[in-house]
Design a protein around this motif. Sequence first.
Motif, PDB file in Angstrom:
ATOM      1  N   TRP A  13      11.469  -3.968   3.692  1.00 49.50           N
ATOM      2  CA  TRP A  13      12.356  -2.978   3.156  1.00 49.50           C
ATOM      3  C   TRP A  13      11.886  -1.484   3.332  1.00 49.50           C
ATOM      4  CZ3 TRP A  13      11.102   0.424  -0.969  1.00 49.50           C
ATOM      5  CH2 TRP A  13       9.906   0.118  -1.653  1.00 49.50           C
ATOM      6  N   GLN A  14      10.438  -1.424   3.440  1.00 46.39           N
ATOM      7  CA  GLN A  14       9.824   0.055   3.755  1.00 46.39           C
ATOM      8  C   GLN A  14      10.007   0.482   5.058  1.00 46.39           C
ATOM      9  OE1 GLN A  14       5.764   0.262   2.116  1.00 46.39           O
ATOM     10  NE2 GLN A  14       6.637   0.622   0.214  1.00 46.39           N
ATOM     11  N   LEU A  15       9.779  -0.427   6.064  1.00 44.34           N
ATOM     12  CA  LEU A  15      10.119  -0.490   7.347  1.00 44.34           C
ATOM     13  C   LEU A  15      11.569  -0.136   7.758  1.00 44.34           C
ATOM     14  CD1 LEU A  15       7.876  -3.398   8.801  1.00 44.34           C
ATOM     15  CD2 LEU A  15       7.233  -1.138   8.687  1.00 44.34           C
ATOM     16  N   GLU A  16      12.382  -0.861   6.947  1.00 44.26           N
ATOM     17  CA  GLU A  16      13.707  -0.643   7.165  1.00 44.26           C
ATOM     18  C   GLU A  16      14.133   1.011   6.864  1.00 44.26           C
ATOM     19  OE1 GLU A  16      16.332  -1.777   8.851  1.00 44.26           O
ATOM     20  OE2 GLU A  16      14.737  -3.067   9.621  1.00 44.26           O
ATOM     21  N   LEU A  17      13.532   1.197   5.738  1.00 49.49           N
ATOM     22  CA  LEU A  17      13.813   2.540   4.957  1.00 49.49           C
ATOM     23  C   LEU A  17      13.313   3.672   6.072  1.00 49.49           C
ATOM     24  CD1 LEU A  17      14.762   4.107   2.612  1.00 49.49           C
ATOM     25  CD2 LEU A  17      12.505   3.722   1.624  1.00 49.49           C
ATOM     26  N   ALA A  18      12.206   3.449   6.618  1.00 49.58           N
ATOM     27  CA  ALA A  18      11.609   4.429   7.502  1.00 49.58           C
ATOM     28  C   ALA A  18      12.584   4.885   8.822  1.00 49.58           C
ATOM     29  CB  ALA A  18      10.478   3.935   8.297  1.00 49.58           C
ATOM     30  N   LYS A  19      13.635   3.821   9.069  1.00 48.06           N
ATOM     31  CA  LYS A  19      14.658   4.196   9.967  1.00 48.06           C
ATOM     32  C   LYS A  19      15.824   4.551   9.506  1.00 48.06           C
ATOM     33  CE  LYS A  19      13.326  -0.540  11.931  1.00 48.06           C
ATOM     34  NZ  LYS A  19      13.742  -1.826  11.973  1.00 48.06           N
ATOM     35  N   ALA A  20      16.011   5.276   8.365  1.00 51.51           N
ATOM     36  CA  ALA A  20      17.182   5.720   7.759  1.00 51.51           C
ATOM     37  C   ALA A  20      17.716   6.838   8.631  1.00 51.51           C
ATOM     38  CB  ALA A  20      17.122   6.051   6.305  1.00 51.51           C
ATOM     39  N   ILE A  21      19.146   6.867   8.844  1.00 47.21           N
ATOM     40  CA  ILE A  21      19.679   8.229   9.361  1.00 47.21           C
ATOM     41  C   ILE A  21      19.667   9.362   8.395  1.00 47.21           C
ATOM     42  CG2 ILE A  21      21.745   8.908  10.475  1.00 47.21           C
ATOM     43  CD1 ILE A  21      22.202   6.179  11.573  1.00 47.21           C
ATOM     44  N   LEU A 198      19.845  -1.769   1.026  1.00 47.31           N
ATOM     45  CA  LEU A 198      18.550  -2.660   1.690  1.00 47.31           C
ATOM     46  C   LEU A 198      18.595  -3.981   0.787  1.00 47.31           C
ATOM     47  CD1 LEU A 198      15.638   0.207   2.021  1.00 47.31           C
ATOM     48  CD2 LEU A 198      16.843  -1.085   3.877  1.00 47.31           C
ATOM     49  N   PRO A 199      19.199  -4.800   1.121  1.00 48.97           N
ATOM     50  CA  PRO A 199      19.039  -6.168   0.376  1.00 48.97           C
ATOM     51  C   PRO A 199      17.683  -6.700   0.551  1.00 48.97           C
ATOM     52  CG  PRO A 199      20.898  -6.032   1.891  1.00 48.97           C
ATOM     53  CD  PRO A 199      20.491  -4.715   2.300  1.00 48.97           C
ATOM     54  N   GLU A 200      17.005  -6.390   1.635  1.00 49.08           N
ATOM     55  CA  GLU A 200      15.414  -7.299   1.440  1.00 49.08           C
ATOM     56  C   GLU A 200      14.833  -6.540   0.418  1.00 49.08           C
ATOM     57  OE1 GLU A 200      17.250  -4.740   3.567  1.00 49.08           O
ATOM     58  OE2 GLU A 200      16.225  -5.589   5.688  1.00 49.08           O
ATOM     59  N   ARG A 201      15.191  -5.411  -0.391  1.00 45.65           N
ATOM     60  CA  ARG A 201      14.278  -4.764  -1.637  1.00 45.65           C
ATOM     61  C   ARG A 201      14.396  -5.925  -2.544  1.00 45.65           C
ATOM     62  NH1 ARG A 201      10.862  -4.383  -3.941  1.00 45.65           N
ATOM     63  NH2 ARG A 201      10.242  -2.671  -5.206  1.00 45.65           N
ATOM     64  N   LEU A 202      14.986  -6.999  -2.737  1.00 43.46           N
ATOM     65  CA  LEU A 202      15.133  -7.816  -3.882  1.00 43.46           C
ATOM     66  C   LEU A 202      14.316  -8.840  -3.285  1.00 43.46           C
ATOM     67  CD1 LEU A 202      19.061  -8.199  -4.719  1.00 43.46           C
ATOM     68  CD2 LEU A 202      17.350  -6.825  -5.848  1.00 43.46           C
ATOM     69  N   THR A 203      12.951  -8.616  -3.667  1.00 37.68           N
ATOM     70  CA  THR A 203      11.897  -9.611  -3.252  1.00 37.68           C
ATOM     71  C   THR A 203      11.633 -10.680  -4.311  1.00 37.68           C
ATOM     72  OG1 THR A 203      10.097  -8.270  -4.294  1.00 37.68           O
ATOM     73  CG2 THR A 203      10.500  -7.790  -1.950  1.00 37.68           C
ATOM     74  N   ASP A 204      11.199 -11.729  -3.828  1.00 37.70           N
ATOM     75  CA  ASP A 204      10.776 -12.767  -4.503  1.00 37.70           C
ATOM     76  C   ASP A 204       9.791 -12.505  -5.539  1.00 37.70           C
ATOM     77  OD1 ASP A 204      12.929 -14.735  -4.081  1.00 37.70           O
ATOM     78  OD2 ASP A 204      12.011 -15.378  -2.046  1.00 37.70           O
TER      79      ASP A 204
END
Length: 337
Positions: A13-21, A198-204
């Motif tokens: 989720w942090q990697l995805e966040l870094a790609k925010a527009i 960022l749905p991947e933020r809901l980590t197990d």
Amino acid sequence: MSETTTISVRPEWQLELAKAIRSPAELGTALNLPADWVARHSTARELFPLMVTRHFVNLMQPGDPDDPLLRQVMPHADEFIDAPGFVTDPLAEQTNQQPALLHKYRSRVLVILRGGCAINCRYCFRRHFPYADHHFGRQQRSQLLDYLRSDSSINEVILSGGDPLLATDAQLASLLTDLEQLPQLKRVRIHSRLPVVLPERLTDALARRLHESPLQALLVLHANHPHEVDHKLQKALKRWAGYDITLLNQSVLLKGINDNAEVLAQLNEVLFEARVLPYYLHQLDKVKGASHFAVTDAEALQIAEQLRVLLPGFLVPRLVREVAGEPSKTPLELITD
Ligand code: SF4
């Protein structure tokens, strides 16, 4: 001599966040929007920066400037309108004496855990909030714990922001460990829009930690339109529900986005498929720059009445307005303008 290399792996989720527009031009290109339309509205970014994740952009309809998700994030020329009654601090939060802590309601306190968000919603009531003055560091954490110890009537801590899920799993687990030492506390509640963008933020790992806590855990999402709830988010939410975390949703009633009973009915249906129950439908807080999103109270009450016909009672959110200084949210039907 052997050499040890430490590799730190950032969560997805942090990697995805870094790609925010963050630029209207980039958003316009990604969605194939008319360049003159983008140019006309993009100056409003100086009032409140643009920020949106690529996941959220992928849920928008390319080529449609009226897309309900785009309208929530794209700067708009109407933000320059100086409408009467729309102010920078609609809920009178900025005069609060205790940094990062808001104690509005009797048994619960709200902690501004993180100042940033993964999306900047144009209607946000905290769009002018001085987050820099409310940093939640070691000292504020210690003050929070002292504050809780000094008032045994507080039994619930609400983690808010900004977005509290910008804190890492380790940071949240550590705070939880401190809160668990206070026998008066029953619940910890997380208010977050981050899973929607960022749905991947809901980590197990975080769900497991919350499940193991003696405190009851609640996640209060913020979704406004059914297009925000895709299969990926539904799957992640169902996993969290499997860890006995109570899932609720709150929405803001927004002109041109969800001021329609059919749209709201669909939203609550798709959320319930993912085990999420409705909580509040908020009348817009009158924040400067967001007057073009306002729905009149009469229209809001009519939409609520239609919702009661369309949905079973347990899927109908409570239509409320937050009134600064009131001891609870106010049901809209009790307010006479
Ligand atoms: S995610 Fe919430 S706090 Fe952040 S900008 Fe949107 S409404 Fe405001």
